[in-house]
Design a protein around this motif. Structure first.
Motif, PDB file in Angstrom:
ATOM      1  N   VAL A  85       0.817  -1.227   0.000  1.00  0.00           N
ATOM      2  CA  VAL A  85       0.000   0.000   0.000  1.00  0.00           C
ATOM      3  C   VAL A  85       0.848   1.274   0.000  1.00  0.00           C
ATOM      4  N   GLY A  86       2.122   1.129   0.412  1.00  0.00           N
ATOM      5  CA  GLY A  86       3.006   2.297   0.435  1.00  0.00           C
ATOM      6  C   GLY A  86       3.504   2.661   1.826  1.00  0.00           C
ATOM      7  N   LYS A  87       3.550   1.703   2.731  1.00  0.00           N
ATOM      8  CA  LYS A  87       3.992   1.988   4.109  1.00  0.00           C
ATOM      9  C   LYS A  87       5.420   2.518   4.150  1.00  0.00           C
ATOM     10  N   THR A  88       6.338   1.765   3.507  1.00  0.00           N
ATOM     11  CA  THR A  88       7.754   2.134   3.577  1.00  0.00           C
ATOM     12  C   THR A  88       8.002   3.492   2.913  1.00  0.00           C
ATOM     13  N   THR A  89       7.387   3.692   1.756  1.00  0.00           N
ATOM     14  CA  THR A  89       7.540   4.972   1.043  1.00  0.00           C
ATOM     15  C   THR A  89       6.977   6.113   1.894  1.00  0.00           C
ATOM     16  N   THR A  90       5.846   5.863   2.543  1.00  0.00           N
ATOM     17  CA  THR A  90       5.216   6.903   3.367  1.00  0.00           C
ATOM     18  C   THR A  90       6.111   7.249   4.558  1.00  0.00           C
ATOM     19  N   PHE A 107      10.106  -9.693   7.579  1.00  0.00           N
ATOM     20  CA  PHE A 107       9.401 -10.784   6.898  1.00  0.00           C
ATOM     21  C   PHE A 107       9.691 -10.804   5.398  1.00  0.00           C
ATOM     22  N   ARG A 108       9.551  -9.631   4.738  1.00  0.00           N
ATOM     23  CA  ARG A 108       9.722  -9.594   3.280  1.00  0.00           C
ATOM     24  C   ARG A 108      11.200  -9.400   2.935  1.00  0.00           C
ATOM     25  N   ALA A 109      11.666 -10.249   2.022  1.00  0.00           N
ATOM     26  CA  ALA A 109      13.049 -10.124   1.572  1.00  0.00           C
ATOM     27  C   ALA A 109      13.233  -8.723   0.997  1.00  0.00           C
ATOM     28  N   GLU A 119      16.622  -3.535   3.181  1.00  0.00           N
ATOM     29  CA  GLU A 119      17.495  -2.802   2.242  1.00  0.00           C
ATOM     30  C   GLU A 119      16.765  -1.581   1.661  1.00  0.00           C
ATOM     31  N   GLN A 120      15.476  -1.770   1.367  1.00  0.00           N
ATOM     32  CA  GLN A 120      14.660  -0.667   0.812  1.00  0.00           C
ATOM     33  C   GLN A 120      14.660   0.521   1.786  1.00  0.00           C
ATOM     34  N   LEU A 121      14.516   0.223   3.067  1.00  0.00           N
ATOM     35  CA  LEU A 121      14.519   1.294   4.072  1.00  0.00           C
ATOM     36  C   LEU A 121      15.918   1.876   4.249  1.00  0.00           C
ATOM     37  N   VAL A 172      -3.018   8.736  -4.213  1.00  0.00           N
ATOM     38  CA  VAL A 172      -4.165   9.571  -4.561  1.00  0.00           C
ATOM     39  C   VAL A 172      -3.930  10.219  -5.934  1.00  0.00           C
ATOM     40  N   ASP A 173      -2.643  10.386  -6.298  1.00  0.00           N
ATOM     41  CA  ASP A 173      -2.302  10.951  -7.617  1.00  0.00           C
ATOM     42  C   ASP A 173      -2.786  10.050  -8.750  1.00  0.00           C
ATOM     43  N   ALA A 174      -2.957   8.767  -8.468  1.00  0.00           N
ATOM     44  CA  ALA A 174      -3.342   7.828  -9.519  1.00  0.00           C
ATOM     45  C   ALA A 174      -4.824   7.487  -9.451  1.00  0.00           C
ATOM     46  N   GLY A 208       2.345  10.903  -4.890  1.00  0.00           N
ATOM     47  CA  GLY A 208       3.455  10.664  -5.803  1.00  0.00           C
ATOM     48  C   GLY A 208       4.537   9.891  -5.084  1.00  0.00           C
ATOM     49  N   GLN A 209       5.644   9.630  -5.787  1.00  0.00           N
ATOM     50  CA  GLN A 209       6.661   8.766  -5.198  1.00  0.00           C
ATOM     51  C   GLN A 209       7.823   9.539  -4.565  1.00  0.00           C
ATOM     52  N   ASP A 210       7.844  10.862  -4.752  1.00  0.00           N
ATOM     53  CA  ASP A 210       8.953  11.641  -4.186  1.00  0.00           C
ATOM     54  C   ASP A 210       8.704  11.991  -2.719  1.00  0.00           C
TER      55      ASP A 210
HETATM   56  N1  LIG Z   1       1.983   7.004  -7.430  1.00  0.00           N
HETATM   57  C1  LIG Z   1       2.230   6.733  -6.158  1.00  0.00           C
HETATM   58  N2  LIG Z   1       2.946   5.628  -5.835  1.00  0.00           N
HETATM   59  C2  LIG Z   1       3.199   5.370  -4.534  1.00  0.00           C
HETATM   60  C3  LIG Z   1       2.736   6.229  -3.506  1.00  0.00           C
HETATM   61  N3  LIG Z   1       3.122   5.703  -2.323  1.00  0.00           N
HETATM   62  C4  LIG Z   1       3.797   4.561  -2.606  1.00  0.00           C
HETATM   63  N4  LIG Z   1       3.851   4.352  -3.930  1.00  0.00           N
HETATM   64  C5  LIG Z   1       4.470   3.224  -4.656  1.00  0.00           C
HETATM   65  O1  LIG Z   1       3.841   2.009  -4.244  1.00  0.00           O
HETATM   66  C6  LIG Z   1       4.774   0.938  -4.310  1.00  0.00           C
HETATM   67  C7  LIG Z   1       4.783   0.178  -2.986  1.00  0.00           C
HETATM   68  O2  LIG Z   1       5.331   1.010  -1.979  1.00  0.00           O
HETATM   69  P1  LIG Z   1       5.996   0.497  -0.629  1.00  0.00           P
HETATM   70  O3  LIG Z   1       6.313   1.686   0.166  1.00  0.00           O
HETATM   71  O4  LIG Z   1       7.100  -0.463  -0.903  1.00  0.00           O
HETATM   72  O5  LIG Z   1       4.772  -0.296  -0.016  1.00  0.00           O
HETATM   73  P2  LIG Z   1       4.728  -1.149   1.334  1.00  0.00           P
HETATM   74  O6  LIG Z   1       3.364  -0.975   1.891  1.00  0.00           O
HETATM   75  O7  LIG Z   1       5.858  -0.806   2.211  1.00  0.00           O
HETATM   76  O8  LIG Z   1       4.901  -2.627   0.746  1.00  0.00           O
HETATM   77  P3  LIG Z   1       5.213  -3.974   1.579  1.00  0.00           P
HETATM   78  O9  LIG Z   1       6.270  -3.634   2.574  1.00  0.00           O
HETATM   79  O10 LIG Z   1       5.657  -4.945   0.544  1.00  0.00           O
HETATM   80  O11 LIG Z   1       3.930  -4.398   2.215  1.00  0.00           O
HETATM   81  C8  LIG Z   1       6.119   1.573  -4.645  1.00  0.00           C
HETATM   82  O12 LIG Z   1       6.353   1.408  -6.018  1.00  0.00           O
HETATM   83  C9  LIG Z   1       5.921   3.041  -4.300  1.00  0.00           C
HETATM   84  O13 LIG Z   1       6.751   3.895  -5.052  1.00  0.00           O
HETATM   85  C10 LIG Z   1       1.980   7.405  -3.883  1.00  0.00           C
HETATM   86  O14 LIG Z   1       1.511   8.205  -3.073  1.00  0.00           O
HETATM   87  N5  LIG Z   1       1.772   7.603  -5.219  1.00  0.00           N
END
Ligand SMILES: Nc1nc2c(ncn2[C@@H]2O[C@H](COP(=O)(O)OP(=O)(O)OP(=O)(O)O)[C@@H](O)[C@H]2O)c(=O)[nH]1
Ligand SMILES: [Mg+2]
Length: 357
Positions: free
Chosen positions: A173-178, A201-203, A207-209, A311-313, A337-339
């Motif tokens: 859903v975007g937890k790590t990115t958020t 848990f997830r390989a 590293e992503q963080l 929400v951008d998508a 967005g992703q930034d």
């Molecule tokens: N367009 C868009 N993409 C997003 C947004 N937030 C996250 N993403 C994308 O969603 C994908 C998953 O993001 P993660 O942050 O890895 O999601 P996660 O919830 O941590 O995933 P898991 O740890 O595998 O459960 C990535 O490709 C991000 O770049 C957003 O607000 N907008």
């Protein structure tokens, strides 16, 4: 950014239909029938298809003229349920298609009926205002929970240190990115942060963080792959205490409602970390599924607020209303967005301006 456009269009369509603002279509319709007529004269021959087209155009024109007359019919008389029921039903469909839940849709439509039926209007501007006022009032009531605790950064600044926040939600859903975006926001506000990579848990999750932590220049506490995530959170909190760090952000593994073990694990992380704030991350593209996820996490562990990503998508956006009304929980930020800077705080008045400007 096209977020909430579908919702905005649903409301403006409703208003336009009642006000009979469909002149453009009628003009277009007249042009088409003119073209058919000219062609007929030129060929001097009436083909079967041109007759069909003519009939269709005439029917369309009748329908549109009828719509244009709605406002004239409503004028100077008390508005009756019958006058608006078809248009209300059309709005119902559009709201449901915009991911507004059944319950919220019913509230908005019932409010509209209460506020419109029995009123007399003489000018179209008055009817337009009446509709806008009713919709804004309904949405304000629906979003009232968003006014509580909406400024998390201010709350953090006022609270004892370290302030601990845990992020959870289903996979991807975007937890790590958020979390990375949130680090960026906190740093901009003069707060220092440590991240706990409690997704063991997830390989590649660690590293992503680590990539984000390096770019954002913040410390990261990692754990062994397959290790105990609660102890990663615990270590990060101890480290924050000894180093005088303001905020601990705990990333967790994605978990579906069917993952009983992972749910137990999340409960354990929360029991040990004792977070000050629990954030459920939801993907707006999940639509009404997001509402189901929210119900699941509320039952399993409870949460204080939602961050809605991607929400951008998503042009629909009705999920914001459903979450607020049915779960009485605020959406505090939107991921757009992703930034790192693509995290904006969700403010009901900004939202209403966007819908009705
Ligand atoms: N367009 C868009 N993409 C997003 C947004 N937030 C996250 N993403 C994308 O969603 C994908 C998953 O993001 P993660 O942050 O890895 O999601 P996660 O919830 O941590 O995933 P898991 O740890 O595998 O459960 C990535 O490709 C991000 O770049 C957003 O607000 N907008
Ligand atoms: Mg993740």
């Amino acid at each position: 950014m096209n977020c909430f456009d579908k919702l905005k269009k649903a409301f403006s369509n409703f208003s336009n239909k009642l006000l009979g603002k469909e002149e453009e279509n009628i003009n277009k319709n007249e042009e088409t029938s003119q073209e058919v007529h000219t062609e007929e004269l030129q060929t001097n021959k009436t083909t079967e298809s041109s007759i069909e087209e003519k009939v269709e155009n005439a029917e369309n024109k009748e329908k549109i003229t009828e719509k244009l007359n709605i406002f004239n019919k409503l004028r100077y008389k008390e508005i009756k349920e019958n006058d608006i029921s078809d248009i209300i039903e059309e709005l119902r469909m559009e709201l449901l298609e915009s991911d507004v839940s059944l319950e919220v849709t019913d509230k908005i439509l019932e409010d509209l009926k209460t506020n419109l039926i029995g009123n007399k209007v003489s000018r179209s501007e008055d009817l337009e205002q009446l509709i806008k006022k009713s919709l804004k009032k309904s949405l304000n009531e629906i979003l009232q929970y968003n006014k509580i605790d909406s400024n998390l950064v201010d709350n953090i600044k006022k609270s004892p240190k370290p302030f601990i926040i845990v992020f959870f939600g289903v996979n991807g859903v975007g937890k790590t990115t958020t979390i990375a975006k949130f680090v960026y926001l906190l740093k901009k506000n003069g707060l220092n942060v440590i991240i706990a990579a409690a997704d063991t848990f997830r390989a590649a999750a660690q590293e992503q963080l680590a990539v984000h932590a390096k770019k954002l220049e913040v410390p990261l506490v990692k754990g062994k792959y397959g290790g105990d995530p609660a102890s990663v959170a615990y270590d990060a909190i101890q480290s924050a205490k000894s180093r005088g760090i303001d905020v601990v952000l705990i990333d967790t593994a994605g978990r579906m409602n069917t993952d009983k073990d992972l749910t137990e694990e999340l409960k354990r992380i929360i029991r040990i970390a004792k977070p000050n704030f629990r954030i459920l991350v939801l993907d707006s593209l999940a639509g009404n599924d997001a509402l189901e996820q929210a119900r699941y996490f509320e039952d399993a562990v409870g949460y204080d607020a939602v961050i809605l990503t991607k929400v951008d998508a998503d042009a629909k956006g009705g999920i914001v209303l459903s979450l607020a009304y049915e779960l009485k929980k605020p959406v505090i930020y939107l991921g757009i967005g992703q930034d790192y800077e693509n995290l904006i705080s969700f403010d009901p008045s900004w939202f209403l301006d966007r819908l009705f400007s």
